[in-house]
Write an enzyme that holds these catalytic residues in place. Structure first.
Site, PDB file in Angstrom:
ATOM      1  N   ASP A   1     -19.668 -30.914  18.159  1.00  0.00           N
ATOM      2  CA  ASP A   1     -18.621 -29.883  18.305  1.00  0.00           C
ATOM      3  C   ASP A   1     -17.119 -30.276  18.775  1.00  0.00           C
ATOM      4  OD1 ASP A   1     -18.105 -27.151  18.393  1.00  0.00           O
ATOM      5  OD2 ASP A   1     -18.495 -26.912  20.600  1.00  0.00           O
ATOM      6  N   HIS A   2     -16.367 -29.816  17.601  1.00  0.00           N
ATOM      7  CA  HIS A   2     -14.973 -30.340  18.506  1.00  0.00           C
ATOM      8  C   HIS A   2     -14.365 -31.750  18.475  1.00  0.00           C
ATOM      9  CE1 HIS A   2     -13.564 -26.149  18.609  1.00  0.00           C
ATOM     10  NE2 HIS A   2     -14.759 -25.981  19.222  1.00  0.00           N
TER      11      HIS A   2
ATOM     12  N   ALA B   1     -17.208 -17.109  19.841  1.00  0.00           N
ATOM     13  CA  ALA B   1     -17.786 -16.087  19.265  1.00  0.00           C
ATOM     14  C   ALA B   1     -18.845 -15.474  20.315  1.00  0.00           C
ATOM     15  CB  ALA B   1     -18.693 -16.334  17.862  1.00  0.00           C
TER      16      ALA B   1
HETATM   17  O1  G3H Z   1     -15.885 -25.084  22.286  1.00  0.00           O
HETATM   18  C1  G3H Z   1     -16.192 -25.448  23.235  1.00  0.00           C
HETATM   19  C2  G3H Z   1     -17.670 -25.438  23.878  1.00  0.00           C
HETATM   20  O2  G3H Z   1     -17.397 -24.306  24.814  1.00  0.00           O
HETATM   21  C3  G3H Z   1     -17.613 -26.809  24.639  1.00  0.00           C
HETATM   22  O3  G3H Z   1     -17.236 -26.718  25.958  1.00  0.00           O
HETATM   23  O4  G3H Z   1     -16.132 -29.216  26.108  1.00  0.00           O
HETATM   24  O5  G3H Z   1     -16.684 -27.694  28.314  1.00  0.00           O
HETATM   25  O6  G3H Z   1     -18.581 -28.771  26.914  1.00  0.00           O
HETATM   26  P1  G3H Z   1     -17.044 -28.136  26.881  1.00  0.00           P
HETATM   27  P1  13P Z   2     -17.591 -19.409  23.426  1.00  0.00           P
HETATM   28  O1  13P Z   2     -16.711 -19.983  24.381  1.00  0.00           O
HETATM   29  O2  13P Z   2     -17.224 -18.063  22.614  1.00  0.00           O
HETATM   30  O3  13P Z   2     -19.132 -19.321  23.509  1.00  0.00           O
HETATM   31  O4  13P Z   2     -17.205 -20.496  22.085  1.00  0.00           O
HETATM   32  C1  13P Z   2     -18.049 -21.673  21.783  1.00  0.00           C
HETATM   33  C2  13P Z   2     -17.488 -22.344  20.755  1.00  0.00           C
HETATM   34  O5  13P Z   2     -16.818 -22.123  19.980  1.00  0.00           O
HETATM   35  C3  13P Z   2     -18.114 -23.861  20.934  1.00  0.00           C
HETATM   36  O6  13P Z   2     -17.385 -24.709  19.856  1.00  0.00           O
HETATM   37 ZN    ZN Z   3     -15.484 -23.870  19.554  1.00  0.00          ZN
END
Ligand code: G3H
Ligand code: 13P
Ligand code: ZN
Length: 315
Positions: A87-88, A218
């Site tokens: 993710d990201h 979302a």
């Molecule tokens: O979009 C991001 C997620 O909520 C991940 O958050 O980097 O604190 O694990 P985190």
């Molecule tokens: P939320 O903070 O809305 O749960 O988004 C999560 C997200 O986009 C993870 O990539």
């Molecule tokens: Zn995200």
């Protein structure tokens, strides 16, 4: 390591099935045994495909070895249609490392770079990923909020539909995250009336009818969870999310993957706060952690049924 050894699949088929079927595959974030257990239990009970999202800070928290041990211990099989997704991803190196470790899907998030730089970086990741049969998500437009410890964004900019065809044909990316008014975290909007920019979503979908689109940020931030947190010692005034009705609408219009992290955080925090307040002498962490797992499982089930529409979509 090839992800197929772990029983994982990439996101290609599940997202195209979702596109055709007008629903979204949930992407829930995990970062420990408890979050993983809850997500897998919910998807098992609802017969839903799922994307296990892992942020860079979650990788840092678990360490790659522990993370891969958790996944191999989960004994996943391909018929469950489970993808593990970075993710990201913030750099080429982060994406390549994830692919080499056994992720079946990665996001390269170069959305804060100028368009041509975003294209160049995304294309490099796609070239490497596709050689390994790994799917790639990219982002156009910027969401506000905390995407990662390292990528905090205080501003947002909507996706420009004029950019999307050039971006996708130049990068060959498999799915695209767009910015239509969602944001990360628990404080997304000032009032319940703020609507998502469905006009942007429709314009992108019209230009790229066969491309799965992704909605980040979302979480719906259920009021009852926020109230429980506040009742048992927390302080989250004005936390507010995206309405489930609008999210469901988005799944009917080419949003095929919906990212949710904050709702699981809220569910877990509220359950643990409540358990501790009601059981002040219990100091066995397995008891309050179990309360957290139960609450996270329930929110995942609710959202699979009422937001994603992915219940019984395993085929
Ligand atoms: O979009 C991001 C997620 O909520 C991940 O958050 O980097 O604190 O694990 P985190
Ligand atoms: P939320 O903070 O809305 O749960 O988004 C999560 C997200 O986009 C993870 O990539
Ligand atoms: Zn995200």
């Amino acid at each position: 390591m090839s992800y197929s050894i772990l029983g994982l699949v990439n996101t290609d088929k599940m997202l195209h099935d979702a596109l055709v079927g007008n629903y979204a595959v949930p992407a829930f974030n995990f970062y420990n045994m408890e979050t993983l257990t809850a997500i897998l239990s919910a998807t098992h009970q609802t017969h839903s495909p799922v994307i296990l999202a892992v942020s860079e800070s979650a990788i840092k928290y678990m360490g790659f070895n522990m993370l891969m041990g958790l996944i191999s211990g989960a004994m996943i099989t391909p018929d469950q249609q489970i993808a593990m997704h970075l993710d990201h991803g913030s750099s080429y190196e982060a994406c390549i490392t994830a692919i080499d470790m056994g992720f079946s899907s990665v996001m390269i998030d170069a959305s804060k770079l100028p368009l041509q730089q975003n294209i160049a970086l995304t294309r490099r990741v796609v070239e490497y990923a596709h050689k390994h049969n790994v799917s790639v998500e990219a982002e156009l437009g910027v969401l506000s909020g905390i995407e990662d410890e390292n990528t905090k964004s205080e501003y947002s900019s909507y996706t420009n539909p004029q950019d999307v065809v050039q971006f996708v044909s130049a990068t060959n990316v498999d799915s695209l995250a767009i910015a239509i008014g969602t944001s990360h975290g628990a404080y997304k909007r000032k009032s319940d009336n703020e609507a998502l920019r469905f006009d942007i979503l429709d314009a992108v979908a019209q230009k790229l009818p066969n491309l799965p689109l992704v909605l980040h940020g979302a979480s719906s931030i259920p009021e009852n969870l926020v109230q429980t947190i506040n009742k048992f010692g927390g302080h989250m005034p004005n936390a507010r999310g995206i309405s489930p009705k609008q999210l469901r609408q988005a799944t009917k219009r080419n949003i095929c993957k919906i990212n949710v992290d904050s709702d699981l955080r809220l569910a877990q925090t509220s359950a643990i706060r409540k358990y501790m307040a009601e059981n002040p002498s219990d100091f066995n962490p397995r008891n309050y952690l179990n309360a957290g797992i139960t609450a996270m499982t329930q929110i995942c089930i609710d959202e699979i049924k009422n937001i994603m529409g992915s219940e019984n979509k395993l085929k």
